[in-house]
Design an enzyme around this catalytic site. Structure first.
Site, PDB file in Angstrom:
ATOM      1  N   ASP A 310       0.861  -1.180   0.000  1.00 32.79           N
ATOM      2  CA  ASP A 310       0.000   0.000   0.000  1.00 32.79           C
ATOM      3  C   ASP A 310       0.906   1.240   0.000  1.00 32.79           C
ATOM      4  O   ASP A 310       2.091   1.147   0.324  1.00 32.79           O
ATOM      5  CB  ASP A 310      -0.897  -0.033   1.238  1.00 32.79           C
ATOM      6  CG  ASP A 310      -1.716   1.227   1.372  1.00 32.79           C
ATOM      7  OD1 ASP A 310      -2.353   1.624   0.391  1.00 32.79           O
ATOM      8  OD2 ASP A 310      -1.711   1.814   2.475  1.00 32.79           O
ATOM      9  N   ASP A 504      -2.041  -0.633   5.860  1.00 27.50           N
ATOM     10  CA  ASP A 504      -2.351  -0.096   7.192  1.00 27.50           C
ATOM     11  C   ASP A 504      -3.782   0.375   7.330  1.00 27.50           C
ATOM     12  O   ASP A 504      -4.241   0.606   8.442  1.00 27.50           O
ATOM     13  CB  ASP A 504      -1.411   1.072   7.513  1.00 27.50           C
ATOM     14  CG  ASP A 504      -1.804   2.339   6.782  1.00 27.50           C
ATOM     15  OD1 ASP A 504      -2.095   2.249   5.576  1.00 27.50           O
ATOM     16  OD2 ASP A 504      -1.816   3.410   7.403  1.00 27.50           O
ATOM     17  N   ASP A 508      -7.352  -1.836   3.300  1.00 27.90           N
ATOM     18  CA  ASP A 508      -6.373  -2.880   3.036  1.00 27.90           C
ATOM     19  C   ASP A 508      -6.742  -4.205   3.698  1.00 27.90           C
ATOM     20  O   ASP A 508      -6.187  -5.254   3.348  1.00 27.90           O
ATOM     21  CB  ASP A 508      -4.980  -2.462   3.552  1.00 27.90           C
ATOM     22  CG  ASP A 508      -4.464  -1.214   2.868  1.00 27.90           C
ATOM     23  OD1 ASP A 508      -4.610  -1.120   1.638  1.00 27.90           O
ATOM     24  OD2 ASP A 508      -3.925  -0.340   3.556  1.00 27.90           O
TER      25      ASP A 508
END
Length: 617
Positions: A310, A504, A508
């Site tokens: 990410d 995080d 996600d």
């Protein structure tokens, strides 16, 4: 699943096995042999019964594990009166399962502490007052108060004039978004500004956050189970054991030789060496701030070849930082930062707090502002050291200066904070969410450790993602992804081998659950992602991922070395027993020697020190 009850049962079984072995030995040495055999048998039976139940459960699931060999050896030893040998095997088996349970229990306890901060209630307007209610009690039309720092509990529309919300956990947009009255906002966002009112449009169970949780659950159900290292060796070892034991009995007609073979064949190197090495690896990883939730995730982490990252809060810090200061008139960049930070001390906006932190990091002394007026969503005005100062958006500053208010060029994903002093434009602070320091070196280190493919997956805009990651040498970049699209990306990348996903945010969490190994940034990340992940970085440092992988691979290598050496020695012992050179008790003692050797080797995992780790201690 009642993990506490299972842990207590495994502890109890180990205690009974050790007590039976020790008390039986005492009775045997005292000459009370009949009672010693009875005590040994009583110590073995609870372990054997629990083992048979576990075997039946595994067989119903279509799995064949090393438990069968241990059950055969204990059953045969009891059946032919070799109770002491059975007691030794029972201690070894229950000891191995206890070690695995202990490691997983510690991971669960740390996760409980990590997730205890998750809010369970919301503040609702009712009859001219406020009340705290459970999330499930919120209905469409309820007017809720969202305090600064609160997570928006349900989907709704803004009822106040303006609101600032941080949607980074959901969309990957790193900077707060200004919403006006009537605008929709999603559950899971965080209030980054002043308190505001929200009119609920959906109950909690039908809101965005709940939908993501359901997506997590679906991903976990569809996720392929992680194969334990020991179980991958067990079927072959079981076949070798049965063949040698059957041949010894069939060719000699002596069943005791078969018992001796089974006792020596008890897969203690698998039962003990693997959990010892992997438990040591779990402990060592936790020492460096990497919480791995059990031995199976550690093994899979060691075998991963594809890494999906990410952006916001993972590759980047997730908080705005000053990347440039543009000056005008006679002011220096230090003057601009000092004036802006001094005035922003009166604001709790995340951009304002970032400016104050930057000034303090430079060691600047900040005077207290006076006559402060904050315009929500626009900026702050006041007096600093006798000067009239205004800091905020360019539109606000244009209303407080004479003459033109030029705007400098800014790159994608950055924001401008303008400053006026005594009615004159003083300059701009250009802010963005840059890469974490050392990211490029970290990615190079991961490739050196065997990661073959690195992909960026973000909900942010493509132009922002491309600018931030320029020069990193990523193998692919996927932007503008929704949570279900991230899951699809994980499943697609599996064709290249086991996939590790690092994130995080709430958005996600489904991808973390679907990945072979999900890694969450637990220090400031969303609780949903930490709960869905297999690994949690307990410190807010992505550079700990490399040491975590290195520890996992080293621990797995040590486990494999111990297994190969231990199984090799066991096979030699089985052959000796088949030819009558070892009795069952002698075989048990030989197996003890082998156990000590492989355990000592496995304990080397406690000394694993990742290479190139900054601030290792």
């Amino acid at each position: 699943m009642d993990f506490a009850r299972i842990d207590r049962m495994k502890t109890g079984l180990l205690g009974l096995a050790i007590a039976g072995l020790v008390i039986g030995l005492g009775l045997f040495l005292a000459g009370i042999e009949d009672l010693a055999h009875l005590v040994w048998t009583l110590g073995v039976l609870p372990v054997l019964i629990a083992l048979l139940v576990e075997i039946l459960r595994s067989l119903r699931a279509g799995e064949v594990g090393l438990d069968i060999v241990a059950a055969l050896s204990m059953s045969a030893a009891l059946g032919f009166g070799e109770t002491m040998a059975a007691a030794v095997v029972a201690v070894m088996y229950s000891g191995g399962t206890f070690l695995e349970s202990m490691a997983e229990g510690r991971a669960r306890r740390e996760m409980h502490d990590l997730l205890s901060r998750v809010p369970r209630t919301a503040t609702r307007h009712r009859n001219g007052g406020l009340e705290d209610v459970p999330l499930d009690d919120i209905q469409p039309g309820d007017l809720l108060l969202i305090r600064q720092g609160d997570v928006v509990p349900v989907d709704g529309v803004i009822a106040s004039e303006t609101a600032f919300v941080d949607t980074s956990a959901l969309t990957g947009e790193s900077l707060p978004v200004r919403l006006t009255q009537g605008a929709e906002t999603m559950s899971g966002s965080t209030n980054a500004g002043a308190p505001f009112d929200l009119t609920a449009t959906h109950p909690a169970k039908n809101s965005t956050y709940a939908g993501i949780v359901r997506l997590v659950e679906e991903a976990q159900r569809s996720k392929a189970p992680m194969a334990r290292l020991a179980d991958r060796w067990s079927l072959g070892f079981l076949i070798v054991t049965v063949v040698i034991a059957g041949a010894a009995w069939g060719l000699t007609g002596d069943p005791i030789r078969a018992v001796a073979v089974l006792v020596v064949a008890t897969p203690c190197p698998l039962i003990l060496a693997v959990p010892v090495a992997l438990t040591a690896g779990l402990s060592r990883a936790a020492h460096f701030g990497v919480l791995i939730k059990g031995a199976a995730p550690l093994e899979t982490m060691a075998r991963s070849r594809t890494l999906i990252l990410d952006k916001t809060g993972t590759l980047t810090d997730g908080r705005p930082q000053i990347i440039r200061i543009d000056t005008q008139n006679t002011h220096s960049d230090t003057d601009i930062l000092r004036f802006a930070a001094a005035l922003d001390q009166a604001s709790k906006h995340p951009v304002a707090q970032a400016i104050v932190a930057a000034a303090k990091a430079r060691g600047l002394s900040l005077p207290l502002p006076t006559n402060v007026v904050e315009i929500p969503g626009e900026g702050v005005s006041g007096r600093v050291d006798g000067h009239a100062v205004v800091v905020g958006g360019t539109d606000l500053i244009a209303q407080h200066v004479t003459g033109p208010a030029p705007r400098p060029m800014r790159s994608a994903g950055s924001v401008l904070v303008a400053l006026a002093v005594d009615g004159q434009m003083a300059g701009h602070l250009v802010m963005a969410d840059p890469l974490r320091a050392g990211t490029q070196a970290m990615l190079a280190g991961l490739r050196a450790q065997g990661i073959l493919r690195i992909v960026l997956a973000t909900g942010d805009r493509a132009d922002v993602a491309e600018r931030v990651t320029e020069g990193l040498g990523l193998d692919a970049l996927r932007a503008g992804l929704s949570p279900d699209q991230k899951v699809l990306l994980v499943l697609t990348e599996r064709k290249n081998g086991p996939v590790m996903m690092v994130g995080d945010g709430v958005n996600d969490a489904p991808a973390l659950a679907a990945a072979d190994v999900g890694v969450a940034m637990g220090a400031r990340g969303a609780a949903a992602s930490a709960e869905a992940a297999d690994v949690v970085l307990l410190v807010d440092r992505i550079d700990r991922l490399g040491p975590g992988i290195e520890i996992a691979r080293s621990a797995r290598r040590i486990a494999v070395e111990s297994v190969v050496a231990g199984i090799g020695l066991s096979v030699l012992g089985m052959i000796a027993a088949a030819f009558g050179y070892l009795t069952p008790v002698q075989g048990a003692l030989l197996q003890e020697v082998i156990d000590v050797a492989v355990i000592l080797n496995a304990l080397r995992a406690l000394r694993i020190t990742p290479t190139g780790l900054l601030a290792a201690e």
